[in-house]
Motif scaffolding. Structure first.
Motif, short mmCIF file in Angstrom:
data_model
loop_
_atom_site.label_atom_id
_atom_site.label_comp_id
_atom_site.label_asym_id
_atom_site.label_seq_id
_atom_site.Cartn_x
_atom_site.Cartn_y
_atom_site.Cartn_z
N ALA A 112 39.43 57.13 17.67
CA ALA A 112 39.18 58.41 17.01
C ALA A 112 40.51 58.98 16.55
O ALA A 112 41.56 58.55 17.02
N ILE A 113 40.46 59.93 15.63
CA ILE A 113 41.65 60.70 15.35
C ILE A 113 41.84 61.68 16.51
O ILE A 113 40.87 62.07 17.17
N PHE A 114 43.07 62.06 16.76
CA PHE A 114 43.36 62.89 17.93
C PHE A 114 42.57 64.20 17.89
O PHE A 114 42.08 64.68 18.92
N GLU A 115 42.43 64.78 16.71
CA GLU A 115 41.74 66.06 16.57
C GLU A 115 40.30 65.98 17.07
O GLU A 115 39.74 66.97 17.54
N GLU A 116 39.68 64.78 16.98
CA GLU A 116 38.28 64.62 17.34
C GLU A 116 38.07 63.81 18.61
O GLU A 116 36.93 63.64 19.05
N ALA A 117 39.13 63.30 19.19
CA ALA A 117 39.01 62.43 20.37
C ALA A 117 38.45 63.20 21.55
O ALA A 117 38.89 64.31 21.86
N ARG A 118 37.49 62.59 22.24
CA ARG A 118 36.86 63.22 23.40
C ARG A 118 37.59 62.78 24.67
O ARG A 118 37.13 61.91 25.40
N VAL A 119 38.74 63.38 24.86
CA VAL A 119 39.51 63.13 26.07
C VAL A 119 39.55 64.43 26.87
O VAL A 119 39.56 65.52 26.29
N THR A 120 39.55 64.31 28.18
CA THR A 120 39.44 65.50 29.02
C THR A 120 40.68 65.78 29.84
O THR A 120 40.97 66.93 30.15
N GLY A 121 41.43 64.75 30.21
CA GLY A 121 42.61 64.98 31.03
C GLY A 121 42.22 65.43 32.43
O GLY A 121 41.10 65.20 32.88
N PRO A 122 43.09 66.13 33.13
CA PRO A 122 44.43 66.49 32.64
C PRO A 122 45.39 65.31 32.70
O PRO A 122 45.18 64.36 33.46
N PHE A 123 46.45 65.40 31.87
CA PHE A 123 47.45 64.34 31.80
C PHE A 123 48.81 64.88 32.21
O PHE A 123 49.16 66.02 31.90
N ASP A 124 49.56 64.05 32.87
CA ASP A 124 50.94 64.41 33.21
C ASP A 124 51.85 64.29 32.00
O ASP A 124 52.92 64.91 31.96
N LEU A 125 51.42 63.49 31.03
CA LEU A 125 52.24 63.27 29.84
C LEU A 125 51.36 63.00 28.64
O LEU A 125 50.48 62.12 28.68
#
Length: 287
Positions: A112-125
């Motif tokens: 996906a493009i980042f704007e639409e990516a379904r990622v939830t995290g949280p991420f350290d980086l």
């Protein structure tokens, strides 16, 4: 149904991966750092490794949960996983997503493009390695910040346009790109972020431009020779080939490719004059 036109971007990505693999044994698709190295194809792998080391030096300590935004063919993710990190990759291309799954099977891949990516995290980086320039500032910084775990960081390695540089006269034709640096800095402040570390590597990156353009010029010489012979001995076949390519690619893209293969103005010096290449780490400002 499709338009019938060749997807030159997809073809270019596939060819770029194949070329990188042939030259270096890996599918890195980023520039290199050339300090102490002669800018020839034989040193490309070493220059890219130098880039990765300098970029990784900006990472927070410890084992991290990392979102690799625009993760190329997955070579960076592969190395990060080997270092003990957890990695998710966001990449828009179906071809690159398949290469990420092949090269970094331990990573979670989001096509996906980042704007639409379904990622939830949280991420350290949140990592942008030569992908930050392709995303609008109104989308990249807010979403990356929202995905950070407490104490998390955003690391960017990318090109930025110089304020008032010669690129202003013809931005689509002058080598380089990215966000205007002063505009980026204002967006960082507006988003409540601070640049905690910054490393300018423009001079070390610039020889990548000469190497890249030399490759395209070699291709251009071969195609020009073929065109000359067809024009002299098989003009009907040349006319047919030009017509077919024009239909499949579109005249604008065909002309753009010809210009790319014969360019003499895409040089390291032109890159330095119009761009900064920066490695940096950002964090949310302390409240």
């Amino acid at each position: 149904m499709g338009s019938g036109r060749i997807d030159t971007r997809a073809v270019g990505l596939e060819a770029g991966c194949a070329l990188a693999r042939w030259l270096t044994g890996k599918e890195h698709m980023h520039y290199g750092l050339w300090a102490g190295l002669e800018p020839v194809a034989a040193n490309l792998g070493a220059a890219q490794e130098a880039y990765s080391r300098r970029l990784f030096a900006l990472f927070p300590e410890g084992r991290l949960r990392i979102l690799d935004i625009g993760g190329g063919a997955g070579e960076t993710a592969k190395r990060l996983i080997a270092m003990g990190h957890q990695v998710e990759i966001v990449v828009p291309s179906a071809f690159l997503a398949s290469r990420c799954r092949e090269n970094a099977p331990g990573a979670v891949v989001h096509q996906a493009i980042f704007e639409e990516a379904r990622v939830t995290g949280p991420f350290d980086l949140c990592l942008f390695s030569e992908s930050f320039q392709y995303i609008q500032l109104r989308d990249s910084l807010p979403k990356a910040r929202a995905l950070l775990a407490p104490g998390g960081a955003i690391v960017i390695g990318d090109v930025f346009r110089r304020d008032g540089g010669p690129w202003l006269g013809n931005p689509k034709r002058v080598v380089g790109g990215g966000h205007v640096l002063s505009v980026f800095r204002k967006a960082v402040e507006a988003e409540g972020l601070v640049i905690e570390a910054e490393d300018e590597v423009t001079d070390e990156v610039a020889p990548s431009i000469d190497l890249e353009q030399a490759f395209f010029n070699v291709l251009g010489v071969g195609l020009s020779g073929m065109d000359r012979e067809l024009r002299a001995h098989r003009p009907w076949l040349r006319g047919l080939a030009v017509g077919v390519v024009g239909r499949l690619m579109g005249e604008r893209r065909r002309a753009s490719l010809v210009a790319r293969l014969t360019a003499t103005d895409r040089t390291a010096e032109a890159f330095r004059a119009s761009n900064h290449y920066l490695l940096m780490r950002l964090r949310p400002a302390a409240v």
